[in-house]
Motif scaffolding. Structure first.
Motif, PDB file in Angstrom:
ATOM      1  N   GLN A 133       0.848  -1.188   0.000  1.00 11.80           N
ATOM      2  CA  GLN A 133       0.000   0.000   0.000  1.00 11.80           C
ATOM      3  C   GLN A 133       0.880   1.233   0.000  1.00 11.80           C
ATOM      4  O   GLN A 133       1.901   1.270   0.680  1.00 11.80           O
ATOM      5  N   TYR A 134       0.441   2.232  -0.761  1.00 10.98           N
ATOM      6  CA  TYR A 134       1.149   3.504  -0.810  1.00 10.98           C
ATOM      7  C   TYR A 134       0.188   4.606  -0.401  1.00 10.98           C
ATOM      8  O   TYR A 134      -0.910   4.708  -0.948  1.00 10.98           O
ATOM      9  N   GLN A 135       0.574   5.409   0.593  1.00 10.56           N
ATOM     10  CA  GLN A 135      -0.244   6.521   1.074  1.00 10.56           C
ATOM     11  C   GLN A 135       0.160   7.796   0.343  1.00 10.56           C
ATOM     12  O   GLN A 135       1.252   8.304   0.525  1.00 10.56           O
ATOM     13  N   PHE A 136      -0.739   8.316  -0.496  1.00 13.53           N
ATOM     14  CA  PHE A 136      -0.487   9.578  -1.185  1.00 13.53           C
ATOM     15  C   PHE A 136      -0.608  10.745  -0.215  1.00 13.53           C
ATOM     16  O   PHE A 136       0.167  11.689  -0.273  1.00 13.53           O
ATOM     17  N   THR A 137      -1.631  10.675   0.653  1.00  6.70           N
ATOM     18  CA  THR A 137      -1.844  11.663   1.714  1.00  6.70           C
ATOM     19  C   THR A 137      -2.203  10.893   2.973  1.00  6.70           C
ATOM     20  O   THR A 137      -2.282   9.664   2.947  1.00  6.70           O
ATOM     21  N   ALA A 138      -2.462  11.592   4.068  1.00  2.32           N
ATOM     22  CA  ALA A 138      -2.873  10.911   5.297  1.00  2.32           C
ATOM     23  C   ALA A 138      -4.195  10.180   5.110  1.00  2.32           C
ATOM     24  O   ALA A 138      -4.474   9.205   5.810  1.00  2.32           O
ATOM     25  N   ASN A 139      -5.014  10.615   4.152  1.00  4.29           N
ATOM     26  CA  ASN A 139      -6.335  10.023   3.962  1.00  4.29           C
ATOM     27  C   ASN A 139      -6.453   9.102   2.744  1.00  4.29           C
ATOM     28  O   ASN A 139      -7.309   8.227   2.728  1.00  4.29           O
ATOM     29  N   ILE A 140      -5.651   9.288   1.716  1.00  5.35           N
ATOM     30  CA  ILE A 140      -5.841   8.574   0.459  1.00  5.35           C
ATOM     31  C   ILE A 140      -4.641   7.681   0.152  1.00  5.35           C
ATOM     32  O   ILE A 140      -3.501   8.132   0.195  1.00  5.35           O
ATOM     33  N   GLY A 141      -4.942   6.405  -0.140  1.00  5.82           N
ATOM     34  CA  GLY A 141      -3.890   5.452  -0.461  1.00  5.82           C
ATOM     35  C   GLY A 141      -4.285   4.566  -1.629  1.00  5.82           C
ATOM     36  O   GLY A 141      -5.439   4.530  -2.044  1.00  5.82           O
ATOM     37  N   ALA A 142      -3.309   3.838  -2.154  1.00  3.39           N
ATOM     38  CA  ALA A 142      -3.531   2.867  -3.226  1.00  3.39           C
ATOM     39  C   ALA A 142      -2.957   1.534  -2.776  1.00  3.39           C
ATOM     40  O   ALA A 142      -1.952   1.477  -2.073  1.00  3.39           O
ATOM     41  N   ARG A 143      -3.610   0.466  -3.175  1.00  3.13           N
ATOM     42  CA  ARG A 143      -3.226  -0.873  -2.725  1.00  3.13           C
ATOM     43  C   ARG A 143      -3.174  -1.839  -3.896  1.00  3.13           C
ATOM     44  O   ARG A 143      -4.045  -1.835  -4.752  1.00  3.13           O
ATOM     45  N   LEU A 144      -2.135  -2.685  -3.935  1.00  2.00           N
ATOM     46  CA  LEU A 144      -2.038  -3.825  -4.850  1.00  2.00           C
ATOM     47  C   LEU A 144      -1.984  -5.073  -3.987  1.00  2.00           C
ATOM     48  O   LEU A 144      -1.224  -5.111  -3.010  1.00  2.00           O
TER      49      LEU A 144
END
Length: 164
Positions: A133-144
């Motif tokens: 998982q990569y957190q772009f901001t404290a609230n929004i992330g992306a997951r593979l």
């Protein structure tokens, strides 16, 4: 098996109760992916939604629902779903990047229909998964993530998360 998983989750919760909660502990997300079931000719599109609670930077619990596949086998239409609860082990590699391991319990359900008649069957059991998982901001992330919902089923997915 569900009792054992529930007891393990309760112990994890109790063992970390003295630790401070992380900001944005609750989260929701959705994903889209590809499911391969042994015996089916090709991969099928999957999509799902999940919600969870992050106890600290290393442990979370998650509830999920996923449409694993829809396919036609000759004149029979079949769709498969997954309903799951799991514990996530999270290893922060950096402030933004985490590696995720998953151990859970799921119900897999298949519904089949043929010329107005229908039937269904289900299977319960444990499942595992690994991902990043990569957190772009404290609230929004992306997951593979890769999950193995059953011995004959594999799912790869990409998703987004929103923490609040």
């Amino acid at each position: 098996m569900l009792k054992k998983l529930s007891i393990a989750a309760a112990i994890a919760v109790l063992s970390i109760s003295a630790q401070a909660q992380t900001a944005n502990a609750f989260y929701v997300g959705s994903d889209i992916g590809s499911t391969k079931v042994d015996g089916l000719v090709d991969n099928k599109v999957s999509y799902g939604a999940f919600g969870g609670y992050k106890f600290n930077e290393n442990v979370a619990v998650e509830l999920a629902y996923r449409q694993l596949f829809k396919t036609d086998i000759g004149p029979v239409s079949v769709d498969g779903t997954q309903t799951a609860v799991s514990v996530l082990g999270i290893v922060p590699v950096s402030k933004e990047f985490q590696v995720i391991g998953r151990l859970g319990y799921n119900q897999l359900k298949a519904n089949a229909s043929y010329r107005g008649s229908s039937g269904s069957g289900s299977q319960n059991g444990t499942f595992v998964g690994v991902g990043v998982q990569y957190q772009f901001t404290a609230n929004i992330g992306a997951r593979l993530e890769f999950q193995k919902p059953a011995s004959d089923t594999k799912n790869f997915s990409a998703g987004v998360t929103y923490s609040f």
